[in-house]
Design a protein around this motif. Structure first.
Motif, PDB file in Angstrom:
ATOM      1  N   GLU A  42      33.172  24.022  83.161  1.00 58.42           N
ATOM      2  CA  GLU A  42      33.396  25.106  84.117  1.00 58.42           C
ATOM      3  C   GLU A  42      34.411  24.708  85.193  1.00 58.42           C
ATOM      4  OE1 GLU A  42      29.621  26.208  85.693  1.00 58.42           O
ATOM      5  OE2 GLU A  42      29.003  27.283  83.886  1.00 58.42           O
ATOM      6  N   VAL A  43      34.347  23.468  85.640  1.00 61.11           N
ATOM      7  CA  VAL A  43      35.319  22.996  86.635  1.00 61.11           C
ATOM      8  C   VAL A  43      36.734  23.106  86.072  1.00 61.11           C
ATOM      9  CG1 VAL A  43      36.117  21.000  87.951  1.00 61.11           C
ATOM     10  CG2 VAL A  43      33.667  21.489  87.793  1.00 61.11           C
ATOM     11  N   LEU A  44      36.920  22.651  84.837  1.00 63.27           N
ATOM     12  CA  LEU A  44      38.233  22.743  84.208  1.00 63.27           C
ATOM     13  C   LEU A  44      38.647  24.203  84.026  1.00 63.27           C
ATOM     14  CD1 LEU A  44      38.014  19.970  81.462  1.00 63.27           C
ATOM     15  CD2 LEU A  44      39.205  19.861  83.653  1.00 63.27           C
ATOM     16  N   ARG A  45      37.723  25.031  83.534  1.00 64.31           N
ATOM     17  CA  ARG A  45      38.036  26.444  83.312  1.00 64.31           C
ATOM     18  C   ARG A  45      38.523  27.112  84.588  1.00 64.31           C
ATOM     19  NH1 ARG A  45      32.948  30.029  83.070  1.00 64.31           N
ATOM     20  NH2 ARG A  45      33.193  29.595  85.306  1.00 64.31           N
ATOM     21  N   VAL A  61      36.775  20.253  95.435  1.00 62.78           N
ATOM     22  CA  VAL A  61      36.273  21.503  96.008  1.00 62.78           C
ATOM     23  C   VAL A  61      35.638  22.360  94.925  1.00 62.78           C
ATOM     24  CG1 VAL A  61      36.956  23.676  97.089  1.00 62.78           C
ATOM     25  CG2 VAL A  61      37.861  21.515  97.962  1.00 62.78           C
ATOM     26  N   ILE A  62      36.325  22.495  93.790  1.00 64.23           N
ATOM     27  CA  ILE A  62      35.779  23.275  92.675  1.00 64.23           C
ATOM     28  C   ILE A  62      34.518  22.603  92.132  1.00 64.23           C
ATOM     29  CG2 ILE A  62      36.217  24.140  90.350  1.00 64.23           C
ATOM     30  CD1 ILE A  62      39.172  24.255  91.049  1.00 64.23           C
ATOM     31  N   ALA A  63      34.566  21.284  91.969  1.00 57.22           N
ATOM     32  CA  ALA A  63      33.435  20.548  91.399  1.00 57.22           C
ATOM     33  C   ALA A  63      32.185  20.686  92.268  1.00 57.22           C
ATOM     34  CB  ALA A  63      33.806  19.073  91.232  1.00 57.22           C
ATOM     35  N   ARG A  64      32.339  20.560  93.576  1.00 58.72           N
ATOM     36  CA  ARG A  64      31.179  20.652  94.475  1.00 58.72           C
ATOM     37  C   ARG A  64      30.597  22.074  94.476  1.00 58.72           C
ATOM     38  NH1 ARG A  64      33.346  18.618  98.603  1.00 58.72           N
ATOM     39  NH2 ARG A  64      32.425  16.530  98.533  1.00 58.72           N
ATOM     40  N   ASP A  65      31.465  23.075  94.520  1.00 56.44           N
ATOM     41  CA  ASP A  65      30.985  24.457  94.514  1.00 56.44           C
ATOM     42  C   ASP A  65      30.233  24.764  93.221  1.00 56.44           C
ATOM     43  OD1 ASP A  65      31.641  27.511  93.699  1.00 56.44           O
ATOM     44  OD2 ASP A  65      31.483  27.353  95.876  1.00 56.44           O
ATOM     45  N   HIS A  70      25.015  25.409  90.098  1.00 62.25           N
ATOM     46  CA  HIS A  70      24.120  24.914  89.048  1.00 62.25           C
ATOM     47  C   HIS A  70      22.762  24.541  89.642  1.00 62.25           C
ATOM     48  CE1 HIS A  70      26.273  24.297  85.113  1.00 62.25           C
ATOM     49  NE2 HIS A  70      27.262  24.719  85.885  1.00 62.25           N
ATOM     50  N   LEU A  71      22.779  23.904  90.793  1.00 58.52           N
ATOM     51  CA  LEU A  71      21.526  23.528  91.454  1.00 58.52           C
ATOM     52  C   LEU A  71      20.726  24.762  91.863  1.00 58.52           C
ATOM     53  CD1 LEU A  71      22.884  20.568  93.585  1.00 58.52           C
ATOM     54  CD2 LEU A  71      20.999  20.385  91.939  1.00 58.52           C
ATOM     55  N   ASP A  72      21.414  25.770  92.356  1.00 61.14           N
ATOM     56  CA  ASP A  72      20.731  26.998  92.770  1.00 61.14           C
ATOM     57  C   ASP A  72      20.030  27.686  91.601  1.00 61.14           C
ATOM     58  OD1 ASP A  72      21.534  26.675  95.371  1.00 61.14           O
ATOM     59  OD2 ASP A  72      23.234  28.065  95.243  1.00 61.14           O
ATOM     60  N   ARG A  86      25.349  13.840  95.931  1.00 60.64           N
ATOM     61  CA  ARG A  86      24.841  12.658  95.235  1.00 60.64           C
ATOM     62  C   ARG A  86      25.250  12.670  93.758  1.00 60.64           C
ATOM     63  NH1 ARG A  86      20.693  13.145  99.010  1.00 60.64           N
ATOM     64  NH2 ARG A  86      19.417  14.542  97.738  1.00 60.64           N
ATOM     65  N   VAL A  87      25.240  13.856  93.160  1.00 60.63           N
ATOM     66  CA  VAL A  87      25.707  13.946  91.772  1.00 60.63           C
ATOM     67  C   VAL A  87      27.200  13.661  91.704  1.00 60.63           C
ATOM     68  CG1 VAL A  87      25.971  15.454  89.764  1.00 60.63           C
ATOM     69  CG2 VAL A  87      23.892  15.577  91.143  1.00 60.63           C
ATOM     70  N   LEU A  88      27.955  14.200  92.655  1.00 58.35           N
ATOM     71  CA  LEU A  88      29.395  13.921  92.702  1.00 58.35           C
ATOM     72  C   LEU A  88      29.674  12.441  92.894  1.00 58.35           C
ATOM     73  CD1 LEU A  88      31.189  16.743  94.728  1.00 58.35           C
ATOM     74  CD2 LEU A  88      31.525  16.103  92.343  1.00 58.35           C
ATOM     75  N   GLU A  89      28.806  11.757  93.626  1.00 54.47           N
ATOM     76  CA  GLU A  89      28.966  10.318  93.822  1.00 54.47           C
ATOM     77  C   GLU A  89      28.888   9.578  92.490  1.00 54.47           C
ATOM     78  OE1 GLU A  89      29.289   6.834  96.391  1.00 54.47           O
ATOM     79  OE2 GLU A  89      29.730   8.971  96.630  1.00 54.47           O
ATOM     80  N   VAL A  90      27.995  10.022  91.614  1.00 57.44           N
ATOM     81  CA  VAL A  90      27.919   9.430  90.275  1.00 57.44           C
ATOM     82  C   VAL A  90      29.219   9.701  89.514  1.00 57.44           C
ATOM     83  CG1 VAL A  90      26.713   9.500  88.051  1.00 57.44           C
ATOM     84  CG2 VAL A  90      25.409   9.599  90.181  1.00 57.44           C
ATOM     85  N   PHE A  91      29.696  10.930  89.592  1.00 58.36           N
ATOM     86  CA  PHE A  91      30.927  11.306  88.889  1.00 58.36           C
ATOM     87  C   PHE A  91      32.120  10.465  89.355  1.00 58.36           C
ATOM     88  CE2 PHE A  91      34.817  13.932  88.804  1.00 58.36           C
ATOM     89  CZ  PHE A  91      34.945  14.086  87.434  1.00 58.36           C
TER      90      PHE A  91
END
Length: 226
Positions: A42-45, A61-65, A70-72, A86-91
């Motif tokens: 979805e981020v790429l799309r 910005v796209i990845a965090r949004d 997804h979390l919601d 925290r998930v972005l930190e793994v990425f």
């Protein structure tokens, strides 16, 4: 006969980085394991959609949004505003695929190595440094400094300009067929890394070389060029 290119240009996300740990990060956050792959797609799309309208968006910005959405939607996710970060930190702290270190070491013997990511150059720098191969790459480039994201022609032309080479002197190495197609239509040579044994889409321009891993690519170029 295939001649080894002067410059090998690498995609970063998934091509060099192993995205496997994201599955665990998604599960720990209360999201389904399959959501990790869906999120990245979805981020790429959405990045491509903005690129198609002439914008050059910020990947993070796209990845965090997208992560927050997804979390919601995940019934098992905790109500925690810091979870997406925290998930972005793994990425942003993934490791290299096992074939990358020996593969780039072999490729470096005959070519200049450069990365070109739709993400930030800093993430690529950090990934390569953790893997102990940063010194093998002359530059880490990001489309953030280019006119548009890959697979727009302008992104690959930007990389050629930064290396001082013609586009046909660069070979793009990527696991993504869309990236291979974009580079090929821009005039670059291409190598598709097919670690999963997938079928290449018939509607994209075919890669010049297909290899199971980077070590295999180095062997093909060494045999063909030598």
């Amino acid at each position: 006969m295939t001649v080894s290119p002067p410059v090998v240009l690498f995609d970063v996300n998934e091509t060099l980085s192993d995205m496997g740990p994201l599955v665990g990060a998604f599960e720990e956050a209360g999201m389904p394991a399959a959501g990790a792959s869906l999120w990245f797609t979805e981020v790429l799309r959405d990045g491509f959609a903005l690129t198609a309208t002439g914008e050059n968006p910020d990947f993070v910005v796209i990845a965090r949004d997208a992560l927050r959405r997804h979390l919601d939607m995940a019934p098992g996710a905790r109500d925690d505003p810091g979870q997406a970060d925290r998930v972005l930190e793994v990425f942003t702290h993934l490791e290299l695929h096992p074939d990358v270190v020996p593969g780039v070491a072999a490729l470096r013997r005959s070519a200049e190595l450069v990365t070109l990511s739709n993400g930030s150059a800093a993430i690529a720098e950090s990934l390569l440094a953790r893997g102990g191969v940063r010194e093998l790459f002359s530059q880490c480039l990001s489309v953030g400094e280019a006119p548009l994201w890959k697979p727009a022609r302008e992104a690959y032309e930007y990389a050629a300009g930064q290396t001082g080479r013609r586009v046909d002197e660069l070979m793009l190495v990527a696991v993504h067929p869309w990236d291979i197609h974009g580079a090929a239509t821009a005039g670059l040579r291409t190598a598709w890394i097919n670690r999963t044994g997938a079928a290449y889409p018939s509607y994209f321009q075919a890669p010049e070389i297909e290899a199971e891993h980077l070590v295999g690519l180095a062997e093909i170029l060494e045999v063909s060029g030598g």
